[in-house]
Design a protein around this motif. Structure first.
Motif: not given
Length: 343
Positions: A32, A127, A134, A124-125, A238, A234-235, A119-120
């Motif tokens: 990521l 990246y 970060q 993820k916001h 994750t 991406d999935r 992460e979700r």
């Protein structure tokens, strides 16, 4: 040898924790591109999974035993764990005794949920944001998580014993041909090292020999090309974040009997683990593991009384000293890819 062998064993023990945490950090950064300063909190949550399951299995109810009397002649009140009443004293007692190994299974859904929510819900916001952003947001998240744990379990360490069968020590002196009782080492620390080796080997085997792992490795090398092939990379990344969370959680679960869990233990290991990642090479999984064990052994030898008498305080700075030397001479780390951190 009676001095060297215990220090190597201590180094492997501590290096196992460094390597497991650094492995998860490197998985997240390599897939990521996120510098996750909340990863130490996942280690801490894993340790408290052991605490939670131990307390859950030890929950009991009070009954009166008419066959036993107190000094006033009243029936004695006895606490009976629910598990023992359901499965019987022998099996129920064994389940309670083996609460830490059972917490390995107990922690899996918890760590997956926490990892995916982290992460979700937040990471993820960030990246495409700078690494400084970060670090700040994940560091803040780590503080929130540790304060939540502090609010639930308090500030004091909570003892979480290993199973009775592994509370003793192994006589390495006799095994290596020395006098008996010269080199004594706790069983559980050896269990922890073996467990770490199995988990690390399992992660590498998963990435190397499964289709999912091969796609992830390809995505780490060239994310855009893999995406053009119609693969939802991406999935998969994750999912790798969730796997990294489970690995960190397992490291904490099994470490609980070695060092009583407390709310700030994640921060204690996080900084050192980031040093391990940088020394091994950012994004290099073999480098993270190798550096973890190397620095663990160096720290163990630096903590010897003879060494500290010669160089006072060297045990507190040896890891950082080695990191400075390596980064000055080889900025990309021991096994980092050429061009990484060399600009």
């Amino acid at each position: 040898m009676d001095v060297i062998i215990p220090q190597i064993l201590n180094g492997l023990d501590k290096g196992s924790a460094y390597a497991l945490i650094a492995l998860g950090l490197t998985l997240i950064f390599g897939t990521l591109g996120v510098v996750n300063f909340a990863h130490g909190a996942l280690f801490m949550i894993g340790a408290f999974c052991s605490v939670a399951l131990s307390k859950l299995l030890s929950a009991s109810y009070v009954t009166e035993d008419p066959t036993q009397k107190d000094f006033l002649g009243n029936p004695l009140k006895v606490e009976t764990p629910y598990v023992e009443s359901w499965f019987g004293p022998e099996l129920g007692g064994a389940i309670i005794d083996w609460s830490v190994p059972l917490a390995i299974l107990f922690s899996i859904p918890i760590m997956i949920f926490v990892g995916l929510a982290m992460e979700r819900g937040l990471i993820k916001h960030f990246y495409k944001r700078p690494h400084a952003d970060q670090i700040l947001v994940t560091f803040g998240l780590a503080i929130i998580l540790q304060e939540l744990v502090r609010g639930v379990y308090g500030a004091n360490p909570i003892q979480t014993p290993a199973p009775q069968a592994f509370k003793g020590s192994i006589d390495f002196g006799a095994a290596f041909g020395f006098d008996p009782n010269v080199i004594i080492y706790p069983y559980w620390r050896m269990i922890y090292f073996c467990f770490s080796a199995v988990v690390i080997g399992g992660v590498f085997a998963f990435l190397r020999f499964t289709t999912f792992g091969m796609v992830v490795r390809a995505g780490m090398a060239d994310r855009a090309t893999v995406g053009l092939l119609g693969i939802n990379i991406d999935r998969r990344f994750t999912i790798m974040f969730a796997i990294a969370a489970v690995v960190a959680g397992w490291a904490g679960v099994m470490y609980a009997p070695i060092n009583a869990p407390n709310y700030h233990m994640g921060m204690d290991f996080l900084v050192l683990s980031f040093v391990v990642v940088v020394v091994g090479g950012m994004g290099s999984l073999p480098g993270a593991v190798a550096a973890g064990f190397l620095l663990g052994i160096l720290e163990s030898f630096a903590s010897m009384t003879a060494v500290k008498e010669l160089l006072d305080g060297i045990d507190q700075i040896i890891i950082y000293l080695v990191a400075i030397i390596i980064l000055l001479t080889r900025p990309r780390g021991l096994m980092g890819k050429k061009g990484v951190m060399e600009d």
